[in-house]
Design a protein around this motif. Structure first.
Motif, PDB file in Angstrom:
ATOM      1  N   LEU A   1       0.125   8.477  -1.586  1.00  0.00           N
ATOM      2  CA  LEU A   1      -1.205   8.961  -1.238  1.00  0.00           C
ATOM      3  C   LEU A   1      -1.170  10.269  -0.468  1.00  0.00           C
TER       4      LEU A   1
ATOM      5  N   ALA B   1      -7.677   8.418   5.213  1.00  0.00           N
ATOM      6  CA  ALA B   1      -7.224   8.225   3.831  1.00  0.00           C
ATOM      7  C   ALA B   1      -6.303   7.014   3.723  1.00  0.00           C
TER       8      ALA B   1
ATOM      9  N   ASP C   1      -6.150  -1.998  -0.192  1.00  0.00           N
ATOM     10  CA  ASP C   1      -6.932  -2.966  -0.952  1.00  0.00           C
ATOM     11  C   ASP C   1      -7.250  -4.128  -0.007  1.00  0.00           C
TER      12      ASP C   1
ATOM     13  N   PHE D   1       1.378   4.431   0.921  1.00  0.00           N
ATOM     14  CA  PHE D   1       0.981   5.563   1.744  1.00  0.00           C
ATOM     15  C   PHE D   1       1.730   6.835   1.352  1.00  0.00           C
TER      16      PHE D   1
ATOM     17  N   ASP E   1      -8.473   3.921   3.925  1.00  0.00           N
ATOM     18  CA  ASP E   1      -9.297   3.790   2.728  1.00  0.00           C
ATOM     19  C   ASP E   1      -8.494   3.340   1.511  1.00  0.00           C
ATOM     20  N   SER E   2      -7.172   3.564   1.540  1.00  0.00           N
ATOM     21  CA  SER E   2      -6.340   3.203   0.385  1.00  0.00           C
ATOM     22  C   SER E   2      -5.923   1.739   0.387  1.00  0.00           C
TER      23      SER E   2
ATOM     24  N   THR F   1       0.863  -1.174   0.000  1.00  0.00           N
ATOM     25  CA  THR F   1       0.000   0.000   0.000  1.00  0.00           C
ATOM     26  C   THR F   1       0.900   1.224   0.000  1.00  0.00           C
TER      27      THR F   1
END
Length: 410
Positions: free
Chosen positions: A367, A396, A402, A364, A399-400, A362
């Motif tokens: 993002l 955030a 998966d 981060f 929410d990112s 992920t």
């Protein structure tokens, strides 16, 4: 004995707690430094809450703690785990209860129930040891505020607990664990003492993710008493998702923690087994840590960090656990920022994204960074110190993720 609901309707609705499951053995004294279950082993137990153990100053005898924790997955037969991981003397608990929060230290009437250990009311935990309680009958709801009250009758030397809870709990002199009222609880505290995990029995297809990290995972700069750490937001997403076998979330972040070196808590490498791999039902570890190694100006290199990450990944994989990695956030504007540390961060993130060692990633960093200066957090997500995200940033991040990436085939 039939199972009756306990917290099955969430925080603000009174439930009924069934009678305790009584084991046919005497109260036990632990002598092993290992995690020791004293009751039957449930068919499938999954961690619903966790907090990393650390050294907490000097233990206080004849003192009670009322600890407020937020569950993730719901299930039956709740059990708690008490830790004396950092003690150098035994610690004895003679009165331990679990109830449901009404407001502050006040419990919902009728919800507070005694917890036993090996069928007895008292348990002594040896230095370095942890112990599971007997299971309670009844069910514990997802996303509910569980209150564990315990009385430490005998203790000396270092206490064990979790320093930065981002949650108000309570303490008092003497034994008040069995009381449902708030009158005796005259100390407000921001730490958890001795309690380091809660688990529930679920279906065999349900598992947990354990987030291994530092102060960002621990929740610093999120709003206190609101459960807005990024693992909390992730938990709420998981409870509402269908077709995702991961429902339990344990937050094993420690403020100031490092991957490679002890300091603010034991390093991620040294606490991996106790804080992460020992958790029941774990399917995935979410590894999001490294900024404290990088910004410390200690001479840590990209290769040093990669070697540490690989050890964590290899040990998790050997235990049959998936590893998802989060890229390290930008920190320009923080007092320790300099170009050399930034270069290490960029090298570390390149490995996380492209090294192929992780089961999923992920991003981060991508993002939350500013598009105008990629070495800085985007202001809307900055908690104010240019290192820790605020509530919006925490949400955030969660929410990112998966959700399907949290369960791999191993």
């Amino acid at each position: 004995m039939s199972r009756r609901p306990w917290f099955a309707h969430g925080r603000r609705t009174a439930g009924v707690v069934g009678a305790l499951v009584v084991a046919l053995c005497a109260p036990a004294t632990l002598s092993s430094a290992a995690t020791t279950p004293l009751a039957r082993t449930p068919s499938h137990q999954v961690v619903t809450w966790g907090a990393s153990a650390d050294r907490m100053g000097t233990a206080v005898a004849d003192h009670s703690y009322r600890l407020v924790v937020r569950t993730s997955v719901g299930g039956g037969s709740p059990r708690i785990r008490l830790s004396n991981a950092f003690g150098d003397h035994p610690v004895t608990f003679d009165s331990v209860y679990a109830g449901q929060q009404k407001d502050g230290a006040q419990l919902l009437p009728g919800s507070n129930r005694r917890i036993t250990f090996g069928g007895g009311q008292s348990v002594t935990v040896a230095p370095g040891a942890t112990v599971y309680s007997d299971p309670l009958t009844g069910s514990l709801a997802a996303q509910s505020d569980l209150v564990v009250s315990l009385h430490v009758v005998a203790a000396e030397g270092p206490a064990t607990g979790h320093g930065m809870a981002m949650q108000t709990s309570y303490a008092a002199g003497g034994d008040h664990a069995g009381e449902e009222g708030a009158g005796s609880w005259n100390e407000r505290i921001g730490s958890w003492f001795y309690l380091d995990a809660v688990s529930v029995e679920t279906g065999a297809d349900t598992g947990a993710v354990v987030t291994l990290g530092d102060s960002i995972t621990d929740g610093w700069q999120s709003s206190t008493d609101t459960n807005r750490r990024w693992p909390d937001y992730l938990s709420r997403r998981l409870q509402g998702a269908s077709g995702i076998g991961i429902k339990g979330v344990a937050n094993e972040g420690i403020s100031g923690n490092k991957v490679l070196a002890d300091g603010a808590g034991q390093s991620a490498l040294n606490r991996l087994q106790r804080d992460v791999l020992s958790q029941p039902g774990i399917r995935t570890v979410f590894l999001f840590e490294g900024i404290n190694d990088i910004k410390a100006h200690s001479g840590v290199t990209v290769d040093d960090m990669i070697a540490g990450y690989r050890q964590i990944i290899d040990r998790a994989h050997a235990a049959g656990v998936c590893v998802v990695g989060g890229t390290v956030l930008p920190f320009k504007g923080w007092s320790e920022f300099d170009p050399a540390s930034e270069a290490v961060r960029q090298g570390v993130n390149s490995f996380i994204r492209n090294g192929g060692a992780l089961d999923a990633v992920t991003d981060f960093d991508k993002l939350l960074r500013s598009p105008y200066d990629q070495e800085r957090l985007l202001p809307v997500f900055d908690g104010g110190d240019h290192l820790h995200p605020n509530d919006k940033g925490m949400q955030a991040m969660a929410d990112s993720v998966d959700l399907t990436s949290l369960r791999c085939t191993r």
